[in-house]
Design an enzyme around this catalytic site. Structure first.
Site, PDB file in Angstrom:
ATOM      1  N   ASP A   1      -7.916  -4.973   1.458  1.00 44.83           N
ATOM      2  CA  ASP A   1      -8.905  -4.203   0.718  1.00 44.83           C
ATOM      3  C   ASP A   1     -10.143  -4.111   1.593  1.00 44.83           C
ATOM      4  O   ASP A   1     -10.517  -5.086   2.256  1.00 44.83           O
ATOM      5  CB  ASP A   1      -9.226  -4.850  -0.631  1.00 44.83           C
ATOM      6  CG  ASP A   1      -9.756  -3.817  -1.610  1.00 44.83           C
ATOM      7  OD1 ASP A   1      -9.069  -2.804  -1.832  1.00 44.83           O
ATOM      8  OD2 ASP A   1     -10.859  -4.012  -2.167  1.00 44.83           O
TER       9      ASP A   1
ATOM     10  N   THR B   1       0.851  -1.202   0.000  1.00 43.05           N
ATOM     11  CA  THR B   1       0.000   0.000   0.000  1.00 43.05           C
ATOM     12  C   THR B   1       0.876   1.237   0.000  1.00 43.05           C
ATOM     13  O   THR B   1       2.056   1.176   0.349  1.00 43.05           O
ATOM     14  CB  THR B   1      -0.920   0.051   1.240  1.00 43.05           C
ATOM     15  OG1 THR B   1      -1.868   1.101   1.088  1.00 43.05           O
ATOM     16  CG2 THR B   1      -0.131   0.298   2.513  1.00 43.05           C
TER      17      THR B   1
ATOM     18  N   ARG C   1     -10.235  -3.616  10.049  1.00 46.48           N
ATOM     19  CA  ARG C   1      -8.817  -3.840   9.746  1.00 46.48           C
ATOM     20  C   ARG C   1      -8.093  -4.415  10.956  1.00 46.48           C
ATOM     21  O   ARG C   1      -7.276  -5.328  10.837  1.00 46.48           O
ATOM     22  CB  ARG C   1      -8.149  -2.540   9.286  1.00 46.48           C
ATOM     23  CG  ARG C   1      -6.711  -2.742   8.809  1.00 46.48           C
ATOM     24  CD  ARG C   1      -6.142  -1.525   8.104  1.00 46.48           C
ATOM     25  NE  ARG C   1      -6.915  -1.161   6.941  1.00 46.48           N
ATOM     26  CZ  ARG C   1      -7.843  -0.203   6.917  1.00 46.48           C
ATOM     27  NH1 ARG C   1      -8.066   0.541   7.972  1.00 46.48           N
ATOM     28  NH2 ARG C   1      -8.537   0.032   5.833  1.00 46.48           N
TER      29      ARG C   1
HETATM   30  P1  IMP Z   1      -9.170   0.452  -0.023  1.00 44.67           P
HETATM   31  O1  IMP Z   1      -9.041  -0.659   0.938  1.00 44.67           O
HETATM   32  O2  IMP Z   1      -7.959   1.328   0.003  1.00 44.67           O
HETATM   33  O3  IMP Z   1      -9.523  -0.005  -1.415  1.00 44.67           O
HETATM   34  O4  IMP Z   1     -10.338   1.365   0.504  1.00 44.67           O
HETATM   35  C1  IMP Z   1     -11.533   1.595  -0.190  1.00 44.67           C
HETATM   36  C2  IMP Z   1     -12.239   2.811   0.342  1.00 44.67           C
HETATM   37  O5  IMP Z   1     -12.666   2.602   1.665  1.00 44.67           O
HETATM   38  C3  IMP Z   1     -11.425   4.102   0.356  1.00 44.67           C
HETATM   39  O6  IMP Z   1     -12.287   5.162   0.004  1.00 44.67           O
HETATM   40  C4  IMP Z   1     -10.997   4.263   1.774  1.00 44.67           C
HETATM   41  O7  IMP Z   1     -10.844   5.609   2.132  1.00 44.67           O
HETATM   42  C5  IMP Z   1     -12.148   3.613   2.514  1.00 44.67           C
HETATM   43  N1  IMP Z   1     -11.642   2.978   3.717  1.00 44.67           N
HETATM   44  C6  IMP Z   1     -10.745   1.961   3.783  1.00 44.67           C
HETATM   45  N2  IMP Z   1     -10.491   1.675   5.067  1.00 44.67           N
HETATM   46  C7  IMP Z   1     -11.219   2.535   5.810  1.00 44.67           C
HETATM   47  C8  IMP Z   1     -11.339   2.732   7.207  1.00 44.67           C
HETATM   48  O8  IMP Z   1     -10.710   2.071   8.042  1.00 44.67           O
HETATM   49  N3  IMP Z   1     -12.189   3.696   7.582  1.00 44.67           N
HETATM   50  C9  IMP Z   1     -12.907   4.453   6.712  1.00 44.67           C
HETATM   51  N4  IMP Z   1     -12.811   4.316   5.398  1.00 44.67           N
HETATM   52  C10 IMP Z   1     -11.968   3.361   4.946  1.00 44.67           C
END
Ligand code: IMP
Length: 192
Positions: free
Chosen positions: A68, A8, A177
């Site tokens: 993800d 990441t 997470r």
């Molecule tokens: P990704 O895991 O980076 O693909 O996240 C997808 C979307 O979910 C993005 O818009 C992130 O900002 C949101 N997101 C991922 N993890 C969190 C979290 O722990 N809290 C709030 N939003 C999240």
């Protein structure tokens, strides 16, 4: 403790994961000089976590994990889900995404939602999957300044504060997470 690459560039995720894995030797994509744009083309969280982890294993042959995450809202049939990052459209930000959710739920009474995280870990070429879920609901307006993404509008079950009103440690203890990472951590204890 086996050194791991966390696939990441999201600094918020790196901060949360480093706090949860306390002291574990971690490198991000920037740390290893990887500037590839790994496309998240899967229709599932698990598929995207796999894409991000396998890309690094294929290129670097180093132990790696990727996560993800999706926000799944009951009244929106699980949306935004795997499209959480680009819910309001390509190039839009977290504020736009939250505004769209709040607008869609404006007259909706059922505000149940959950965050779900899929983690793909590859150790010596072998793949392991972990999942973490936190149930909760969508607030009527944004609250709090910490965290990232949808944190200001998500209230975890049994709480009155949003994730954005909690410290990293508090969020990690109950979050999607944090739970997926705990499962990965438990697994790592049993492998060299
Ligand atoms: P990704 O895991 O980076 O693909 O996240 C997808 C979307 O979910 C993005 O818009 C992130 O900002 C949101 N997101 C991922 N993890 C969190 C979290 O722990 N809290 C709030 N939003 C999240």
């Amino acid at each position: 403790m086996k050194p791991l690459i966390f696939s990441t560039r999201n600094t918020n995720k790196i901060v949360e994961v480093s706090a949860k894995l306390g002291g574990w030797p971690l490198s991000s994509l920037n740390d290893i000089g990887c500037d590839a744009d790994i496309e998240e083309t899967s229709e599932t969280l698990e598929g995207n976590a796999r894409l991000k982890a396998h890309y690094i294993w294929d290129q670097y042959k180093q132990d790696v994990f990727a996560d993800d995450t999706g926000l799944e809202i009951s009244a929106l049939n699980g949306e935004p889900g795997v499209r959480s990052a680009r819910y309001a459209g390509q190039g839009r930000n977290a504020d736009d995404n939250m505004n769209l959710v709040l607008q869609k739920l404006e007259t909706v009474f059922d505000r149940r939602a959950r965050f779900r995280t899929a983690i793909c870990l590859i150790l010596n070429g072998r793949e392991y999957m972990f999942e973490g879920i936190v149930e909760g609901h969508i607030a009527r307006e944004k609250r709090g300044m910490t965290g990232f993404g949808y944190d200001p509008i998500f209230i975890p079950e049994g709480n009155s504060r949003s994730f954005a009103q909690m410290s990293i440690e508090e969020k990690n203890y109950i979050s999607h997470r944090g739970r997926a990472l705990q499962a990965m951590k438990d697994h790592l204890r049993f492998v060299d």
